[in-house]
Design an enzyme around this catalytic site. Structure first.
Site, PDB file in Angstrom:
ATOM      1  CE  LYS A   1      40.393  30.081  40.357  1.00  0.00           C
ATOM      2  NZ  LYS A   1      39.627  30.118  41.591  1.00  0.00           N
TER       3      LYS A   1
ATOM      4  N   PRO B   1      34.032  38.028  35.464  1.00  0.00           N
ATOM      5  CG  PRO B   1      32.546  36.875  36.844  1.00  0.00           C
ATOM      6  CD  PRO B   1      33.189  36.820  35.490  1.00  0.00           C
TER       7      PRO B   1
ATOM      8  N   GLY C   1      36.832  39.467  40.959  1.00  0.00           N
ATOM      9  CA  GLY C   1      36.492  39.034  42.307  1.00  0.00           C
ATOM     10  C   GLY C   1      35.391  37.997  42.271  1.00  0.00           C
ATOM     11  N   GLY C   2      35.361  37.233  41.195  1.00  0.00           N
ATOM     12  CA  GLY C   2      34.285  36.254  41.031  1.00  0.00           C
ATOM     13  C   GLY C   2      34.695  34.827  41.375  1.00  0.00           C
ATOM     14  N   GLY C   3      35.980  34.614  41.653  1.00  0.00           N
ATOM     15  CA  GLY C   3      36.438  33.260  41.989  1.00  0.00           C
ATOM     16  C   GLY C   3      36.754  32.399  40.779  1.00  0.00           C
TER      17      GLY C   3
ATOM     18  N   GLY D   1      39.151  33.334  38.698  1.00  0.00           N
ATOM     19  CA  GLY D   1      40.581  33.538  38.458  1.00  0.00           C
ATOM     20  C   GLY D   1      40.927  34.470  37.314  1.00  0.00           C
TER      21      GLY D   1
ATOM     22  N   GLY E   1      41.890  37.646  36.973  1.00  0.00           N
ATOM     23  CA  GLY E   1      43.122  38.428  37.078  1.00  0.00           C
ATOM     24  C   GLY E   1      44.347  37.532  36.951  1.00  0.00           C
ATOM     25  CB  SER E   2      45.186  34.256  38.536  1.00  0.00           C
ATOM     26  OG  SER E   2      44.783  34.708  39.794  1.00  0.00           O
ATOM     27  CB  SER E   3      43.175  33.567  33.743  1.00  0.00           C
ATOM     28  OG  SER E   3      43.228  32.886  32.521  1.00  0.00           O
TER      29      SER E   3
ATOM     30  CG  ASP F   1      44.026  30.944  41.831  1.00  0.00           C
ATOM     31  OD1 ASP F   1      44.287  29.881  42.419  1.00  0.00           O
ATOM     32  OD2 ASP F   1      42.925  31.499  41.869  1.00  0.00           O
TER      33      ASP F   1
HETATM   34  C1  LIG Z   1      41.019  30.976  46.455  1.00  0.00           C
HETATM   35  C2  LIG Z   1      41.786  30.630  45.204  1.00  0.00           C
HETATM   36  O1  LIG Z   1      41.253  31.327  44.088  1.00  0.00           O
HETATM   37  C3  LIG Z   1      41.637  29.140  44.916  1.00  0.00           C
HETATM   38  O2  LIG Z   1      42.016  28.836  43.611  1.00  0.00           O
HETATM   39  C4  LIG Z   1      43.235  31.011  45.330  1.00  0.00           C
HETATM   40  O3  LIG Z   1      43.810  30.325  46.401  1.00  0.00           O
HETATM   41  C5  LIG Z   1      43.462  32.501  45.438  1.00  0.00           C
HETATM   42  O4  LIG Z   1      44.502  32.780  44.563  1.00  0.00           O
HETATM   43  P1  LIG Z   1      44.937  34.286  44.212  1.00  0.00           P
HETATM   44  O5  LIG Z   1      43.746  35.150  44.034  1.00  0.00           O
HETATM   45  O6  LIG Z   1      45.934  34.181  43.099  1.00  0.00           O
HETATM   46  O7  LIG Z   1      45.630  34.649  45.573  1.00  0.00           O
HETATM   47  P2  LIG Z   1      46.713  35.752  45.919  1.00  0.00           P
HETATM   48  O8  LIG Z   1      46.540  36.943  45.044  1.00  0.00           O
HETATM   49  O9  LIG Z   1      48.059  35.098  46.002  1.00  0.00           O
HETATM   50  O10 LIG Z   1      46.256  36.114  47.398  1.00  0.00           O
HETATM   51  C6  LIG Z   1      45.037  36.804  47.672  1.00  0.00           C
HETATM   52  C7  LIG Z   1      44.757  36.718  49.153  1.00  0.00           C
HETATM   53  O11 LIG Z   1      44.387  35.371  49.507  1.00  0.00           O
HETATM   54  C8  LIG Z   1      45.204  34.867  50.536  1.00  0.00           C
HETATM   55  N1  LIG Z   1      45.551  33.471  50.228  1.00  0.00           N
HETATM   56  C9  LIG Z   1      45.688  33.076  48.952  1.00  0.00           C
HETATM   57  C10 LIG Z   1      46.019  31.760  48.629  1.00  0.00           C
HETATM   58  C11 LIG Z   1      46.237  30.860  49.707  1.00  0.00           C
HETATM   59  N2  LIG Z   1      46.576  29.601  49.484  1.00  0.00           N
HETATM   60  N3  LIG Z   1      46.095  31.282  50.993  1.00  0.00           N
HETATM   61  C12 LIG Z   1      45.746  32.581  51.267  1.00  0.00           C
HETATM   62  O12 LIG Z   1      45.604  32.936  52.426  1.00  0.00           O
HETATM   63  C13 LIG Z   1      46.445  35.737  50.535  1.00  0.00           C
HETATM   64  O13 LIG Z   1      46.959  35.873  51.837  1.00  0.00           O
HETATM   65  C14 LIG Z   1      45.952  37.063  50.015  1.00  0.00           C
HETATM   66  O14 LIG Z   1      45.494  37.879  51.058  1.00  0.00           O
HETATM   67  N1  LIG Z   2      43.693  42.271  34.815  1.00  0.00           N
HETATM   68  C1  LIG Z   2      42.966  42.111  35.908  1.00  0.00           C
HETATM   69  N2  LIG Z   2      41.779  41.503  35.844  1.00  0.00           N
HETATM   70  C2  LIG Z   2      41.030  41.318  36.951  1.00  0.00           C
HETATM   71  N3  LIG Z   2      41.383  41.712  38.168  1.00  0.00           N
HETATM   72  C3  LIG Z   2      42.552  42.327  38.313  1.00  0.00           C
HETATM   73  C4  LIG Z   2      43.404  42.545  37.194  1.00  0.00           C
HETATM   74  N4  LIG Z   2      44.488  43.158  37.639  1.00  0.00           N
HETATM   75  C5  LIG Z   2      44.338  43.325  38.951  1.00  0.00           C
HETATM   76  N5  LIG Z   2      43.177  42.846  39.382  1.00  0.00           N
HETATM   77  C6  LIG Z   2      42.693  42.868  40.779  1.00  0.00           C
HETATM   78  O1  LIG Z   2      42.636  41.521  41.254  1.00  0.00           O
HETATM   79  C7  LIG Z   2      41.449  41.320  42.021  1.00  0.00           C
HETATM   80  C8  LIG Z   2      41.007  39.848  41.915  1.00  0.00           C
HETATM   81  O2  LIG Z   2      40.663  39.615  40.593  1.00  0.00           O
HETATM   82  P1  LIG Z   2      40.219  38.224  40.019  1.00  0.00           P
HETATM   83  O3  LIG Z   2      39.280  38.491  38.890  1.00  0.00           O
HETATM   84  O4  LIG Z   2      41.409  37.388  39.715  1.00  0.00           O
HETATM   85  O5  LIG Z   2      39.432  37.607  41.239  1.00  0.00           O
HETATM   86  P2  LIG Z   2      38.944  36.163  41.474  1.00  0.00           P
HETATM   87  O6  LIG Z   2      38.284  35.644  40.231  1.00  0.00           O
HETATM   88  O7  LIG Z   2      38.157  36.176  42.736  1.00  0.00           O
HETATM   89  O8  LIG Z   2      40.292  35.368  41.644  1.00  0.00           O
HETATM   90  P3  LIG Z   2      40.616  34.130  42.515  1.00  0.00           P
HETATM   91  O9  LIG Z   2      39.679  33.037  42.163  1.00  0.00           O
HETATM   92  O10 LIG Z   2      42.020  33.892  42.020  1.00  0.00           O
HETATM   93  O11 LIG Z   2      40.527  34.589  43.920  1.00  0.00           O
HETATM   94  C9  LIG Z   2      40.435  42.315  41.450  1.00  0.00           C
HETATM   95  O12 LIG Z   2      39.533  42.749  42.426  1.00  0.00           O
HETATM   96  C10 LIG Z   2      41.287  43.452  40.922  1.00  0.00           C
HETATM   97  O13 LIG Z   2      41.370  44.501  41.869  1.00  0.00           O
END
Ligand SMILES: C[C@](O)(CO)[C@H](O)COP(=O)(O)OP(=O)(O)OC[C@H]1O[C@@H](n2ccc(N)nc2=O)[C@H](O)[C@@H]1O
Ligand SMILES: Nc1ncnc2c1ncn2[C@@H]1O[C@H](COP(=O)(O)OP(=O)(O)OP(=O)(O)O)[C@@H](O)[C@H]1O
Length: 285
Positions: free
Chosen positions: A14, A97, A99-101, A103, A105-107, A139
């Site tokens: 996303k 990637p 922790g790349g933003g 999504g 892990g969420s996806s 997410d």
């Molecule tokens: C930044 C976004 O990626 C935008 O789409 C999301 O809001 C993050 O979604 P996500 O990674 O699924 O978030 P979560 O795993 O629920 O939370 C990760 C960390 O972000 C903080 N968090 C997340 C979403 C939100 N609306 N407010 C927050 O403060 C939570 O307190 C937590 O410490």
């Molecule tokens: N299957 C998975 N794939 C990726 N990350 C995972 C998974 N399971 C757990 N994680 C943990 O979730 C953390 C966040 O991963 P993700 O790839 O969703 O980050 P992101 O792209 O920054 O997400 P968001 O945009 O939702 O903040 C990772 O650092 C990892 O420790």
């Protein structure tokens, strides 16, 4: 009746086309306003039914402990919720990637819930799956609902919007940004007023961008470099940055010139999540 016992499914990326933070709630979460679009690019998950109730996750998951893996957590959550005796063997090909933003892990978690709902013949509706998914991350619901949307609340209140198809070059500056670290940082801008009226008439920014640029100079460098081609933006809490184009050729040109220290990919956007499109093709045709 489709009796498939194994299949593959995409877990798409996303982008947050804008991300406004309106307030911090008492529970630490933040009230957001953000525009989600899906990309035709993502991780790939393979599911194989097991009848002994076992759940296993293999493939590109080596550095994530099983109990923290969002794929495993999603499968266990659904199995427990539905009290099914069925299990699954899951294999992950990771392209997004961490922790790349984008999504990833969420996806992965959302595609797991969507796939197992079919594989285990649970027939839960999307609303119920989204409520379960929210327990795994803010997410997850948008990936379950599978339509581009403006999100409110902590990201779970979704208002579907139709967007023009665009091409994106997404660049990962080889930096992992912790979402929790950004959301707990004292310098995060948390007071953007809610949009009144049509969002298209407003200045749309990512409120996390100034802080992430400060903490992570490589993100600042990436955004600057991309500016040569088009207005650049960061997605989510970073670290990926992107530029938008009308054509694939323009996006591909950026990718071809990318400095070797960064990774990137080109993808088109989709109003319907590619996971939903694939699932329909697998089960309803
Ligand atoms: C930044 C976004 O990626 C935008 O789409 C999301 O809001 C993050 O979604 P996500 O990674 O699924 O978030 P979560 O795993 O629920 O939370 C990760 C960390 O972000 C903080 N968090 C997340 C979403 C939100 N609306 N407010 C927050 O403060 C939570 O307190 C937590 O410490
Ligand atoms: N299957 C998975 N794939 C990726 N990350 C995972 C998974 N399971 C757990 N994680 C943990 O979730 C953390 C966040 O991963 P993700 O790839 O969703 O980050 P992101 O792209 O920054 O997400 P968001 O945009 O939702 O903040 C990772 O650092 C990892 O420790």
């Amino acid at each position: 009746m489709n009796n498939k016992t194994s299949f593959s499914l995409i877990a798409p990326a996303k982008l947050n086309l804008f991300l406004h933070i309106n307030a911090r709630r008492e529970d630490g979460y933040h009230e957001l306003e953000t525009l989600f679009t899906f990309l035709n690019f993502g991780d790939e998950l393979h599911f194989e039914l097991t009848t002994d109730g076992s759940i296993s996750v293999g493939g590109d998951t080596k550095n994530i402990p099983l109990n923290d893996n969002l794929i495993y957590k999603a499968a266990l959550l659904l199995q427990t919720h539905c009290k099914t005796s069925l299990g699954v063997k899951i294999n992950l090909i990771k392209r997004l990637p961490m922790g790349g933003g984008v999504g990833g892990g969420s996806s992965d978690a959302a595609s797991t819930l969507l796939a197992l709902n079919k594989l285990w013949k649970l027939a839960l509706n999307l609303e119920t799956l989204a409520q379960l998914g929210l327990k795994l991350g803010a997410d997850v619901p948008v990936f379950i609902q599978g339509q581009s949307a403006i999100a409110h609340g902590i990201g779970e209140k979704l208002h579907h919007v139709k967007l023009e198809q665009k091409w994106y070059c997404v660049v990962h500056p080889n930096q992992h940004v912790s979402t929790a670290k950004i959301f707990t940082h004292p310098d995060l801008k948390r007071d953007t007023p809610k949009i009144i009226g049509d969002w298209k008439h407003h200045t749309l920014t990512n409120d996390c961008e100034p802080l992430v640029k400060k903490l992570c100079p490589e993100v600042e460098k990436t955004l600057q470099w991309l500016l040569k081609y088009a207005p650049s933006k960061m997605t989510g809490t970073g670290s990926c940055c992107f530029v938008e184009f009308a054509s694939q050729v323009q996006a591909q040109d950026v990718l071809e010139n990318l400095p070797h220290t960064w990774q990137g990919f080109v993808a088109s956007s989709a109003n319907v999540s590619p996971a939903h499109t694939e699932l329909t093709a697998i089960f309803d045709q």
